[in-house]
Design a protein around this motif. Structure first.
Motif, short mmCIF file in Angstrom:
data_model
loop_
_atom_site.label_atom_id
_atom_site.label_comp_id
_atom_site.label_asym_id
_atom_site.label_seq_id
_atom_site.Cartn_x
_atom_site.Cartn_y
_atom_site.Cartn_z
N LEU A 345 -108.54 19.37 54.63
CA LEU A 345 -106.96 19.26 55.48
C LEU A 345 -106.51 18.07 54.76
CD1 LEU A 345 -108.79 19.65 58.76
CD2 LEU A 345 -107.78 21.34 57.52
N PRO A 346 -105.15 17.95 55.22
CA PRO A 346 -104.40 16.73 54.75
C PRO A 346 -104.88 15.34 54.98
CG PRO A 346 -102.73 18.60 55.65
CD PRO A 346 -104.29 19.00 55.95
N PRO A 447 -101.93 34.35 63.93
CA PRO A 447 -100.60 33.43 63.81
C PRO A 447 -99.80 33.86 62.77
CG PRO A 447 -102.66 32.63 62.62
CD PRO A 447 -103.06 33.84 63.15
N THR A 448 -98.32 33.23 63.02
CA THR A 448 -97.51 33.29 61.93
C THR A 448 -98.03 32.34 60.85
OG1 THR A 448 -96.14 31.53 62.75
CG2 THR A 448 -95.63 33.78 63.29
N GLN A 451 -97.38 28.76 62.03
CA GLN A 451 -98.05 28.17 62.93
C GLN A 451 -99.52 27.78 62.41
OE1 GLN A 451 -98.09 31.95 65.38
NE2 GLN A 451 -97.86 30.67 67.07
N LEU A 452 -99.88 28.77 61.11
CA LEU A 452 -101.28 28.25 60.64
C LEU A 452 -101.13 27.05 59.92
CD1 LEU A 452 -104.01 29.58 60.28
CD2 LEU A 452 -103.37 30.63 58.17
N GLU A 454 -99.07 24.61 60.60
CA GLU A 454 -99.04 23.54 61.44
C GLU A 454 -100.69 23.10 61.97
OE1 GLU A 454 -97.24 24.01 65.60
OE2 GLU A 454 -95.58 24.60 64.20
N VAL A 455 -101.33 23.88 61.81
CA VAL A 455 -102.69 23.48 62.24
C VAL A 455 -103.43 22.93 60.72
CG1 VAL A 455 -105.10 24.25 63.04
CG2 VAL A 455 -102.87 24.96 64.16
N ARG A 456 -103.48 23.51 59.86
CA ARG A 456 -104.20 23.19 58.66
C ARG A 456 -103.41 22.42 57.74
NH1 ARG A 456 -106.87 27.90 57.44
NH2 ARG A 456 -107.58 28.80 59.47
N LEU A 458 -100.41 21.76 54.68
CA LEU A 458 -100.06 22.33 53.38
C LEU A 458 -100.36 21.22 52.03
CD1 LEU A 458 -99.49 24.94 52.01
CD2 LEU A 458 -96.91 24.63 52.30
N LEU B 97 -107.56 13.09 48.00
CA LEU B 97 -107.98 14.01 49.21
C LEU B 97 -107.01 13.80 50.39
CD1 LEU B 97 -111.90 14.03 49.24
CD2 LEU B 97 -110.31 15.41 47.64
N ASN B 99 -103.81 14.02 51.43
CA ASN B 99 -102.60 14.26 50.81
C ASN B 99 -101.70 15.54 51.74
OD1 ASN B 99 -100.76 15.70 48.96
ND2 ASN B 99 -102.52 17.24 48.30
N ASN B 100 -100.59 15.12 51.85
CA ASN B 100 -99.70 16.25 52.55
C ASN B 100 -98.36 16.73 51.75
OD1 ASN B 100 -99.39 17.54 54.98
ND2 ASN B 100 -98.75 15.91 56.20
N PRO B 102 -97.03 19.32 49.64
CA PRO B 102 -97.32 20.87 49.16
C PRO B 102 -97.25 21.02 47.71
CG PRO B 102 -95.36 20.58 50.60
CD PRO B 102 -95.97 19.15 50.24
N PHE B 186 -103.19 29.32 69.28
CA PHE B 186 -101.94 29.31 68.79
C PHE B 186 -100.82 29.39 70.06
CE2 PHE B 186 -104.17 30.45 65.01
CZ PHE B 186 -104.07 29.75 64.28
#
Lengths: 488, 196
Positions: A345-346, A447-448, A451-452, A454-456, A458, B97, B99-100, B102, B186
């Motif tokens: 994850l970020p 989810p769209t 939405q995914l 938003e949780v995980r 990028l 690690l 890291n935001n 894309p 969600f």
């Protein structure tokens, strides 16, 4: 080769580029084949009218179809005999060049005027029609010994994947193992370590279940932008088979589990000696060692002679060529559950043992690179599945998710199995965005992508890589061309 | 004869149980007696590893021996500097690690990402070198494991590399993993979707 290369952006781009290339090579071939859903009119003469044809102004499904790819394949399925024959004659493969899994036979003008192939000529094991060309295609890794190949979902009908088209992921090539000498060892925190021959394994009471297996890397190219063009590329790492074998609980009971045992290591007998740790509760609940697939022995690339089935878990846990099971109080922390198959994850933290596959669905027809032959009726169809149980409903949107209508579900609707959905649609010739969204029996809603993310998060072009189960969007342009887009 | 009858009865009872739940593979009271005991000899060549070093085979290695093994048997695919090639990159990536971005991929390597040193021994032992897996002796595997860890600035010194020492290695990302909290719930989707 890992599924992705974490090494650098440049390398990531390179690998994804070669995946795109592999798909393009496959598409180039498919576009010249009138039987393919990707057949392109530019490669073939327009249809000559067939005698007795009343194609104008009738249901488009009835028209002879040697010019438009989406309908062409529908015609083959619907098998309006006239259309079917027209196709047979335009797609005759060159002498001696049958597609994989088929045998070349000359095609008579009229099969009613000459006897067909003698019974037994196939040696007693049938092949598919020489006119059927769909194949899995492989990601062009530097070594074909660690790679994966994807199921052509766009050709699929029903829910069962033909064994020969079941997706595969191998880390050290496909092992060749003689069942006569193969043994499975079970040891560790057990009262009596044991070894079982394949004959032993097959003596135990057996079970059969129709289950999907999905690689958790399915769709990894699609996190940050639409990348692959076909549904085979975006979703082809999922397949469904009927699996037959022995419950792990039966085997574990045979050796006697010591108290305190919480995990088991399952090990493959291939050159990667693949291993994963499985929680013992899961093993006792519904895991089994399968030797059968779709009514016959498991295919070599699926783990012949014995494969672990861990219903609803990510594909990598379904260890192939099983040779050993070791019980322990702790997980083994193998490379495949630390270095790989963990979702970074970020925040810098990675989710580990994210084993269950969330609910997911995708429209397989029409899908990327097909072309609709003009306004009119189309059946939208696809597959939905969940690692947590049965599919409860599937909704389809043709306006990019603004409005949704329920799709029809084809029975049987089985837990942890792909479910076929269908939705009648009359295309008005305007741009449309096709989406499907499933809900499973636990109430989980697919989810769209937004939405995914938003949780995980990028964090990099392929994000957390694994477990992308977002709603897929296919854009239909005014020409009827279908393409992969991100729309949310 | 007696045992056969008893087994038969148990099996029948068990069969009735199965009939209630098609997928039931719960407590199975029956022992069928198929298969044979596995001896210590049968099991001696299998290798697996637990993070605390249990299960790792006997043996020991040195970093200098490990360099020889690496140059000879690994560098062709993983690079002279472990920068990667046909095989994965093994070094670097610390600090990437979190890291935001894309556009930028985190760099996950043995050095930056792997939580346990025992896994490195285990994986090399079972799967490497890629074309000749299982060809290294345990001492060679301990050695090359030690060498990779020393190049990663995780191990120092001349201590022999053994099951016990690998279990004690503090990998930089040891605490980098969290359990799975899915399923996510969600929120209703955006009512104004658009092309991205």
């Amino acid at each position: 080769m890992s599924i992705l290369d974490p090494n650098s952006d440049a390398k990531n781009k390179l690998k994804i580029a070669s995946l795109v290339e592999a798909e393009e090579a496959f598409l180039a071939k498919a576009r010249t084949n009138a039987n393919s859903v990707y057949f392109s009119q530019h490669h073939i003469e327009p249809a000559k009218p067939v005698k007795g044809d009343s194609s104008k102004g009738v249901d488009p499904l009835q028209r002879p179809q040697n010019r438009r790819h989406f309908l062409a394949s529908v015609a083959v399925l619907a098998s309006s005999s006239v259309a079917g024959r027209a196709i047979a004659q335009t797609t005759t493969p060159p002498e001696g060049k049958a597609p994989p899994g088929a045998v070349w036979r000359s095609v008579p003008e009229d099969a009613t005027k000459i006897p067909g192939t003698a019974i037994g000529e196939d040696g007693g094991y049938g092949t598919r029609s020489q006119f059927e060309t769909e194949v899995r295609w492989r990601f062009g890794t530097k070594t074909p010994l660690s790679s994966w190949s994807m199921t052509p979902l766009e050709h699929g009908v029903g829910i069962i994947t033909p064994s020969g088209l079941h997706f595969e992921r191998d880390h050290g090539g496909i092992a060749t193992i003689d069942p006569a000498t193969h043994k499975v060892f079970v040891h560790g925190m057990v009262k009596q370590p044991k070894k079982f021959s394949m004959l032993d394994v097959k003596r135990f009471p057996s079970i059969s279940r129709i289950l999907f297996i999905e690689c958790s890397g399915n769709g990894l190219t699609e996190w940050s932008k639409p990348t692959l063009k076909t549904v085979q590329g975006t979703h082809g790492l999922v397949s469904t088979s009927e699996w037959t074998g022995v419950p792990l609980s039966t085997i574990l009971n045979e050796v006697g589990v010591k108290s305190g045992a919480k995990w088991l290591l399952v090990e493959g007998g291939d050159a990667a000696v693949m291993t994963r740790s499985i929680p013992i509760d899961k093993a006792m609940k519904d895991c089994f060692l399968a030797y059968g697939q779709n009514g016959e022995a498991i295919r070599p690339e699926q783990g012949y002679p014995l494969r672990l089935i861990a219903p609803g878990y990510e594909g990598n846990t379904h260890i192939k060529w099983v040779r050993r099971i070791e019980l322990s109080d702790k997980p083994f922390m193998t490379r495949e559950e630390t270095s790989k198959y963990t979702d970074l994850l970020p925040s810098g933290k990675a989710v580990q043992f994210s084993l269950i596959m969330d609910a997911k669905s995708v429209i397989t027809r029409p899908s990327g690179e097909m072309t609709l032959s003009g306004p009119g009726f189309y059946e939208i169809t696809g597959l939905a599945w969940s690692g947590r149980g049965r599919i409860k409903r599937v909704d389809v949107s043709t306006d990019g998710g603004r409005t949704w209508k329920p799709a029809g579900l084809q029975g049987p609707i089985l837990p942890i199995c792909q479910t076929r959905f269908r939705f009648p649609w009359v295309w008005d010739g305007k741009e449309a965005i096709l989406q499907s969204r499933c809900v499973d029996e636990t109430g989980y809603v697919q989810p769209t992508l937004g939405q995914l993310i938003e949780v995980r998060g990028l964090n990099g072009p392929i994000g957390s890589i694994y477990h992308l189960n977002a709603i897929q969007s296919w854009k239909v342009d005014t020409e009827g061309r279908v393409s992969n887009v991100h729309y949310y | 004869m007696f045992t056969t009858t008893k087994l038969f009865l148990q099996v029948t009872a068990c069969g009735a149980l199965f009939a209630l739940n098609t997928y039931a593979v719960g407590a199975d009271p029956v022992r069928y007696g198929f298969g044979e005991p596995a001896s210590a000899h049968d099991l001696q060549d299998f290798v697996s590893s637990l993070p605390d070093g249990r299960d790792l085979p006997a043996g020991s290695g040195t970093i200098s021996r490990g360099k020889q093994v690496y140059d000879e048997k690994c560098a062709s695919c993983h690079g002279q500097k472990m920068e990667g090639g046909v095989g994965d990159r093994l070094l670097g990536g610390r600090g990437t690690l979190v890291n935001n971005d894309p556009k930028k991929a985190p760099v996950k390597t043995v050095e930056s990402y792997w939580p346990y040193a025992t896994t490195l021994f285990d994986y090399i032992k079972r799967a490497m070198p890629f074309y000749t897996p299982g060809s290294l002796t345990n001492d060679e595997v301990y050695s090359v494991t030690g060498y990779i860890l020393s190049e990663a600035n995780i191990l120092k010194g001349d201590e022999p590399i053994t099951a016990e020492s690998l279990a004690k290695v503090a990998m930089p990302n040891r605490d980098g993993f969290i359990p799975d909290h899915r399923p996510d719930h969600f929120k209703p989707a955006d009512k104004h979707p658009r092309l991205r």
